[in-house]
Design a protein around this motif. Sequence first.
Motif, PDB file in Angstrom:
ATOM      1  N   PRO A 150       0.804  -1.224   0.000  1.00 53.59           N
ATOM      2  CA  PRO A 150       0.000   0.000   0.000  1.00 53.59           C
ATOM      3  C   PRO A 150       0.835   1.271   0.000  1.00 53.59           C
ATOM      4  N   HIS A 151       2.114   1.163   0.317  1.00 56.09           N
ATOM      5  CA  HIS A 151       2.973   2.336   0.359  1.00 56.09           C
ATOM      6  C   HIS A 151       3.401   2.799  -1.031  1.00 56.09           C
ATOM      7  N   LEU A 152       3.234   1.977  -2.061  1.00 58.78           N
ATOM      8  CA  LEU A 152       3.621   2.388  -3.407  1.00 58.78           C
ATOM      9  C   LEU A 152       2.595   3.371  -3.966  1.00 58.78           C
ATOM     10  N   ASP A 153       3.076   4.447  -4.574  1.00 55.93           N
ATOM     11  CA  ASP A 153       2.154   5.475  -5.046  1.00 55.93           C
ATOM     12  C   ASP A 153       1.457   5.054  -6.337  1.00 55.93           C
ATOM     13  N   THR A 154       0.434   5.810  -6.707  1.00 51.68           N
ATOM     14  CA  THR A 154      -0.404   5.469  -7.856  1.00 51.68           C
ATOM     15  C   THR A 154       0.397   5.413  -9.147  1.00 51.68           C
ATOM     16  N   GLY A 155       1.324   6.332  -9.309  1.00 53.70           N
ATOM     17  CA  GLY A 155       2.134   6.351 -10.523  1.00 53.70           C
ATOM     18  C   GLY A 155       2.987   5.112 -10.656  1.00 53.70           C
TER      19      GLY A 155
END
Length: 284
Positions: A124-129
């Motif tokens: 969940p820590h990975l950003d949308t991009g």
Amino acid sequence: MVETSSVKEFQPNVKALRANSLRFERGSRRVLDGVSLSLEPGVLVSVLGANGAGKSTLMSILANELEAESLEPDTFAVTLDGEALQALGVLRQARKRAVLPQMPSLGFDLAVREVVEMGGYPFPHLDTGMLESLYWRALAYANAVALADRRYAGLSGGEQQRVQFARVVLQVLAARASDPQAGLYLLLDEPSASLDPSAGRALLAATRQLAQDIGVGVLLVLHDVNLAALWSDRIVLLHDGGVLAVGAPCDVLTPAAIKSVYDADVQVIPHPVHTGTPLVVFSR
């Protein structure tokens, strides 16, 4: 067991997913008896054996879906980078190891994107991009870019398999993006069974490319000995609940070993295209 590999098994402080002398029983039948296996990052290992040899059982144990015991005293049955698999917890396991079962099921009519992006849930820590980039990379590895705008329920069985493969690819890509030094592992149970020859070859080529690109260790359960010979660094040949042989394809796939496992007469000849690869020719 005939040991034909130069790879040193069960060395401490070395990253690997290891099965340590596994014993597993179903009722009164001993399915696995003293089975050991080591999967290192960047290596592709195939497990072969006749029906009922314990291939899928071994995969389920490594996926922590079944619990086995080790015949070695004071030894964990399965370890992941030196730690007991069962002690890691579901989230830590998901951040180091992805699993594609033999018949993945999905009871909801989701978009292909929603299915593939399930592989990103442990991160969940990975950003949308970042997730967007990983999504398209995963589809490319799975030869499924053309399916990006489809609904999962409307796909053929082979197309669904490619989407499920993209899901686990996204999971290991996300794991590598999260931790460039982590030991990563991908477990695939008969991933090409529902695919036509071209799609099956493309999937196995993608697993090989993943091993090279991001250093993921890949474990394949296969039935096709020639596919295993073509793509594997190492083959584990199961027979009567144990490991008959383990090593390079040219060392394991001998007429005597295949006769023992499959009760089939074969000729093993050099592959006409791929140097150093054996080609197994079955008699009628």
